[in-house]
Design a protein around this motif. Sequence first.
Motif, PDB file in Angstrom:
ATOM      1  N   GLY A  80      -8.848  17.320   0.016  1.00  0.00           N
ATOM      2  CA  GLY A  80      -9.400  16.736  -0.977  1.00  0.00           C
ATOM      3  C   GLY A  80      -9.613  15.447  -0.788  1.00  0.00           C
ATOM      4  N   PRO A  81     -10.571  14.879  -1.766  1.00  0.00           N
ATOM      5  CA  PRO A  81     -10.976  13.285  -1.594  1.00  0.00           C
ATOM      6  C   PRO A  81      -9.920  12.248  -1.342  1.00  0.00           C
ATOM      7  N   VAL A  82     -10.015  11.166  -0.933  1.00  0.00           N
ATOM      8  CA  VAL A  82      -9.102  10.087  -0.680  1.00  0.00           C
ATOM      9  C   VAL A  82      -9.647   9.142  -1.802  1.00  0.00           C
ATOM     10  N   VAL A  83      -8.855   8.998  -2.779  1.00  0.00           N
ATOM     11  CA  VAL A  83      -9.332   7.996  -3.847  1.00  0.00           C
ATOM     12  C   VAL A  83      -8.029   6.847  -3.717  1.00  0.00           C
ATOM     13  N   VAL A 133       0.874  -1.136   0.016  1.00  0.00           N
ATOM     14  CA  VAL A 133      -0.013   0.142  -0.003  1.00  0.00           C
ATOM     15  C   VAL A 133       1.097   1.282  -0.133  1.00  0.00           C
ATOM     16  N   ALA A 134       0.617   2.156  -0.903  1.00  0.00           N
ATOM     17  CA  ALA A 134       1.409   3.454  -0.890  1.00  0.00           C
ATOM     18  C   ALA A 134       0.468   4.766  -0.893  1.00  0.00           C
ATOM     19  N   THR A 136      -5.623  13.022  -1.791  1.00  0.00           N
ATOM     20  CA  THR A 136      -4.694  11.937  -1.339  1.00  0.00           C
ATOM     21  C   THR A 136      -5.047  10.711  -2.164  1.00  0.00           C
ATOM     22  N   ALA A 137      -4.094  10.221  -2.682  1.00  0.00           N
ATOM     23  CA  ALA A 137      -4.133   8.864  -3.444  1.00  0.00           C
ATOM     24  C   ALA A 137      -3.532   7.733  -2.907  1.00  0.00           C
ATOM     25  N   VAL A 138      -4.098   6.544  -2.816  1.00  0.00           N
ATOM     26  CA  VAL A 138      -3.838   5.444  -2.258  1.00  0.00           C
ATOM     27  C   VAL A 138      -3.554   4.267  -3.285  1.00  0.00           C
ATOM     28  N   ALA A 139      -2.353   3.797  -3.598  1.00  0.00           N
ATOM     29  CA  ALA A 139      -2.303   2.622  -4.350  1.00  0.00           C
ATOM     30  C   ALA A 139      -2.254   1.373  -3.560  1.00  0.00           C
ATOM     31  N   VAL A 140      -3.103   0.504  -3.998  1.00  0.00           N
ATOM     32  CA  VAL A 140      -3.409  -0.714  -3.394  1.00  0.00           C
ATOM     33  C   VAL A 140      -3.217  -1.750  -4.315  1.00  0.00           C
ATOM     34  N   PHE A 141      -1.834  -2.283  -3.959  1.00  0.00           N
ATOM     35  CA  PHE A 141      -1.216  -3.550  -4.850  1.00  0.00           C
ATOM     36  C   PHE A 141      -1.709  -4.741  -4.207  1.00  0.00           C
TER      37      PHE A 141
END
Length: 431
Positions: A78-81, A70-71, A137-142
């Motif tokens: 702003g929104p959390v995507v 998770v990054a 906020t961007a959250v990259a979920v691998f």
Amino acid sequence: MRPQSPTPPETGLTTGLAAHLPHWEEVYRDLHAHPELAFAEHRTAATVASELAGATGWEVTEGIGGTGVVAVLRNGAGPVVWLRADMDALPVREETGLAYASGTAGLMHACGHDVHVAALLGVCRQLAARPDAWRGTAVAVFQPAEEVGAGARAMLDDGVLDRFPRPDVVLGQHVGPLPAGVVITRPGAVMAAADSVRVTLHGAGAHASAPHVAVDPVVMAASVVLRLQTLSARLAPLSPSPLLTVGAIHSGTVPNVIPHTAELLCSLRTFDEQTREQVLTDLRRIVRAEAEAQGATRAPDIGTYDSFPLTVNDADATERVLAALGAGGTLGRVLPVPLSASEDFGRFGAAAGCPSVMFHFGGADPADFGAEAVAALERGTLPPGTVMNHSPRYAPSDRHAVAAGVRHFLAAAGSWLTDDATTAEPAPPPA
């Protein structure tokens, strides 16, 4: 006219992307050559972490739910995507003939998860490079272990919602055998629920020359398979109908021995919980009745595993994504019915209590689609001979699939993260 995929102008979130696409294509080829099964994606996770280390600002955490990564990239109010990519491969022997084909015998990225990972890494790089073009906020979920339906649950059980910013929306994408530039999705149910069912039938073994003293589980299994084919036909009319497939039968080792047991592995796909429960109940009834009729030595064992929930797209969020991707032209298409394939992606949005959207995009070279193939797509069907995901011959185009995946994900995310959704340019529609 044959579909084409011209390079769109770069603006907003896509500025500078073209210069980096060759790198992400090489990352894809490397991942494709090194497939890893569910919860064994150690090299893949290390590659993800290494690539993210070179993208300014990303906070990277490894080992979520086993091998998940998770990054988080924070860029003001702003929104959390959340943007999700799955990482695991399949126990399939590759037959693509690619120069970068799997180097691990019996394993293959036959579903395109390597494309998903490379594309999301490209998105991460663009978001880091263009902080002026978005806010939030961007959250990259691998995610690990999508193929067995356990990875999303493992990450949730590991506290992913509590350890990282909770999402306002969760977005996911999946490559498929369509021309690059085409995206399909729908509001509501978009992918089926699925259950794997294991049935073990118990007989009494004997010599093949004396079947009269045996209770033959192979014959029992054959009868069960034929009777199960009536299940969908005997349900009240539904659209779409449930699908039940017997994908494997295991019994015996040599021709002159009647074995003690036979095992059936079945795949059930349904589109509402009531139908799912009805089919499972009917399946158990048929199997038990056939076993009793043939004198089974004990009742059969019947159990479900590797279950996937129904994937449901939030209606408003789906319209927002379709608008960002260029709906109304040839780029965005709405499915008339849900896909019968399954995903565990929906668990994230359901657990967070927020909207989620899954869409499918083309990863094939548009030049491979002639007039007849285009006509089939316009009718809402795949051209004859299409090589589907999970085939040992499935091979998205490295150049077209990765570029499309990056652009589509940027467009979808940009509809939340930018003041003007057109800042993130989608991939162009086929001409």
